[in-house]
Design an enzyme around this catalytic site. Structure first.
Site, PDB file in Angstrom:
ATOM      1  N   HIS A 123      44.834  43.490  42.607  1.00  0.00           N
ATOM      2  CA  HIS A 123      44.993  42.044  42.725  1.00  0.00           C
ATOM      3  C   HIS A 123      46.242  41.629  41.965  1.00  0.00           C
ATOM      4  CE1 HIS A 123      40.427  41.711  43.534  1.00  0.00           C
ATOM      5  NE2 HIS A 123      41.092  41.610  44.662  1.00  0.00           N
TER       6      HIS A 123
ATOM      7  N   GLU B 213      46.637  39.791  38.359  1.00  0.00           N
ATOM      8  CA  GLU B 213      45.984  40.366  37.181  1.00  0.00           C
ATOM      9  C   GLU B 213      46.968  41.249  36.423  1.00  0.00           C
ATOM     10  OE1 GLU B 213      42.401  41.916  39.033  1.00  0.00           O
ATOM     11  OE2 GLU B 213      41.943  39.928  39.846  1.00  0.00           O
TER      12      GLU B 213
ATOM     13  N   ARG C 257      46.798  36.616  44.838  1.00  0.00           N
ATOM     14  CA  ARG C 257      45.782  37.659  44.622  1.00  0.00           C
ATOM     15  C   ARG C 257      45.858  38.793  45.644  1.00  0.00           C
ATOM     16  NH1 ARG C 257      40.189  38.304  43.045  1.00  0.00           N
ATOM     17  NH2 ARG C 257      38.849  39.080  44.710  1.00  0.00           N
TER      18      ARG C 257
ATOM     19  N   HIS D   4      41.105  45.594  36.590  1.00  0.00           N
ATOM     20  CA  HIS D   4      41.286  44.194  36.994  1.00  0.00           C
ATOM     21  C   HIS D   4      41.281  43.283  35.775  1.00  0.00           C
ATOM     22  CE1 HIS D   4      39.937  44.603  41.396  1.00  0.00           C
ATOM     23  NE2 HIS D   4      39.763  45.802  40.897  1.00  0.00           N
TER      24      HIS D   4
ATOM     25  N   GLU E 188      37.025  44.789  34.227  1.00  0.00           N
ATOM     26  CA  GLU E 188      37.620  43.456  34.169  1.00  0.00           C
ATOM     27  C   GLU E 188      38.007  43.236  32.712  1.00  0.00           C
ATOM     28  OE1 GLU E 188      38.224  41.341  36.584  1.00  0.00           O
ATOM     29  OE2 GLU E 188      36.953  41.937  38.265  1.00  0.00           O
TER      30      GLU E 188
END
Lengths: 226, 371
Positions: free
Chosen positions: B101, B104, B161, B232, B306
């Protein structure tokens, strides 16, 4: 939907807790006071006639003073419309940041030097120190929108203050036009809002007008239908 | 026990090693980068990252090579660094990709940091050296190259994104969510069929060349990959398969246990809380993710990280948080890869027996030759 005790780490409890965060910002937030959710300790929910009710025990962090404390909250997601929140965080006293807020208010109250800024934070996460209170203010004001827009399928954060402009002080309230970008986690969308807001230490943050901006599908020609 | 000591030892090493940075860099570096310490505390555009990959190869020719394993929609190379000590045998592998993405940015920064760390550590750290001997690390610093470049273009593109392929006929918007485009329960939950939306899963599974490139590589490496890690931001989570609420990974307990170990290792570094769980439990249901595909084809340890933060800065994480974020993420990743490595090379009785027999046979053959 699970009823009764909820796993505090799972998303239903966390989404509900985020709504409590937004609520607390609308009540207590200022250029020197901005709250974020810490951990959820306990959560339970049940269906009621009016919608879905949650009971939560959570920790809230105040980001500027870096003080954390416990809060208990009760939250109702109605079938449609704004969630209703009752929360008590005994340690969140309105008077803690008095001096800084007063100084900031006096500094900007005189409309001779109207401030403005854009891209806060910038692409690298940076901002000028003088812009920080305006970033906090944008975050707090965004909380009014995020609170109103929240439901059990959303999780909002403010991604960026695209720009803000100070307007003439009116009725002893500092006034600003803000353009903010909100990030909604579940859809992953970036949502643009414009707001007209006021603030003073006495009155707190008030949002007078909000204006949802159409999604910029920037590859589209200007008059295309989305 | 050995696994435990290894993890603790490496965390302690991480805490001491970080104070020893600051050696001046050699020529061939970009003008504005003065020391290595400064380099890994800033975000870098695609050109800089490509240059850096060349530099990693140049400076470590016996352990680093690169591989172009696909083209993006805009026909740019998708490149990974293969890091490991040379071997005549076919080696097991660890897969890591960053930047699927575009917005990020902390993810590619972490991939760069990770490469730098293992290249520094393997010379002195016996555990890392052992892993470099037994495994190859396949690291893709930026998977969604087109999207990443686009996010650097100007103020209005920073929060992009998706990929940069055009939408289907009749839709003027661009991009598919690459992490919804894999052939893993594609298009079933947590996706949008509106090509203007951020979780648009594409016109069909693997419509996107970037997803196909990963799929093809995983196919070639199939039985060799011990762990699949995809990086991410934001939310501070470690996600385990699957994204679909009705499907459980057969080794859910193992995934959670190792994930919890990683979370603990992360917290030990700077006190940050990460949460581990499946997508439908801790985030939202979703289908077509690369992690799900990896688990489906049999890669046992498949994790989505994440990284920081929890919404204060979100995607625009300040550069002064790059270092601490990478340090804690490294500890988490290192817990998982150590487990994966030790499971493959230590815990299996069959493996031990095979090694024993090989040793006996080799000794017998050798002694026979001597006679």
């Amino acid at each position: 939907m699970e009823t009764g005790e909820l796993n505090p780490n799972y998303y239903p409890a966390r989404r509900a807790a985020a709504v409590v965060q937004h609520y607390l910002n609308t009540r207590y937030g200022s250029p020197y006071r901005w709250m974020f959710l810490g951990n959820v300790h306990n959560a339970s929910s049940e269906d009621v006639t009016e919608g879905r009710k949650y009971q939560l025990e959570l920790t809230i962090q105040e980001m500027i003073s870096n003080v954390s404390g416990p809060c208990s909250a009760e939250l109702l997601f109605p079938g449609a419309g704004t969630p209703q929140v009752q929360a008590s965080c005994d340690w969140l006293l309105p008077n803690n940041t008095r001096a800084q807020e007063e100084a900031f208010y006096q500094q900007h109250r005189d409309s001779h030097n109207l401030v403005s800024g854009d891209r806060i934070p910038d692409s690298y996460g940076h901002m000028e120190p003088t812009m920080k209170p305006f970033w906090h203010l944008g975050g707090v004001a965004s909380s009014f929108i995020m609170l109103e827009q929240s439901n059990q399928s959303t999780l909002y954060n403010m991604a960026q203050v695209a720009n803000f402009t100070q307007l003439e002080t009116e009725k002893d309230q500092l006034r600003f036009q803000y353009h903010v970008l909100l990030h909604e986690m579940v859809s992953q969308e970036i949502i643009h809002w414009k707001m007209l807001i006021t603030w003073s230490p006495a009155e707190g943050v008030k949002v007078l007008q909000t204006d949802l901006q159409p999604k910029c599908n920037c590859e589209d020609p200007p008059d295309s239908i989305n | 026990m050995m696994l435990c000591l290894g993890s603790v030892g490496l965390v302690l090493l991480a805490l001491t090693v970080q104070n020893g940075h600051g050696a001046p860099d050699s020529a061939g570096w970009n003008g504005k980068d003065t020391t290595e310490r400064n380099y890994y505390t800033r975000y870098h555009n695609m050109t800089e990252i490509s240059d850096w990959m060349e530099k990693m190869k140049r400076e470590n020719p016996d352990v680093v090579s690169s591989m172009v394993y696909g083209q993006t929609y805009e026909e740019r190379n998708i490149t990974l660094l293969k890091i490991g000590l040379n071997s005549t045998k076919r080696k097991k592998a660890i897969w890591m990709d960053c930047g699927i993405h575009a917005r990020e940015w902390i993810a590619p920064a972490f991939c760069q940091y990770f490469v730098k760390e293992i290249l520094q550590r393997y010379k002195t750290d016996t555990k890392v050296k052992e892993m470099m001997k037994n495994l190859d690390f396949y690291v893709t610093p930026v998977l969604n190259v087109d999207g990443y470049i686009y996010s650097w273009l100007n103020n209005s593109t920073r929060l992009w994104r998706k990929s940069r392929s055009p939408g289907p006929v009749g839709c003027t918007c661009y991009g598919t969510d690459l992490n919804r485009n894999f052939y893993a329960n594609w298009g079933t939950v947590g996706v949008s069929t509106n090509c203007c939306e951020e979780t648009y899963c594409g016109s069909k599974a693997l419509s996107e060349p970037e997803a196909r490139a990963v799929t093809d590589m995983l196919g070639k490496m199939s039985g060799d990959i011990l762990a699949f890690l995809t990086i991410h931001s934001y939310s501070q989570l470690i996600l385990v398969p699957y994204g679909h609420p009705n499907i459980s990974a057969p080794n859910y307990n193992e995934l959670m246990e190792v994930g919890l170990g990683a979370v603990k290792a992360i917290k030990a570094v700077h006190g940050m809380d990460y949460t581990v769980g499946t997508w439908p439990d801790i985030l939202y249901p979703a289908s077509g993710s690369s992690q799900d595909y990896a688990r489906l084809i049999g890669i046992p340890l498949s994790y989505t990280f994440e990284l920081r933060d929890k919404g204060e800065y979100g995607f625009e994480l300040p550069e002064d948080q790059i270092q601490p974020t990478c340090e804690e993420a490294y500890a988490g990743v290192q817990h998982i890869i150590t487990y994966a490595h030790d499971k493959a090379f230590y815990s299996s009785a069959a493996t031990v027996t095979t090694t024993l027999w090989t040793t006996v046979m080799t000794a017998w053959v050798f002694s026979a030759t001597l006679l």
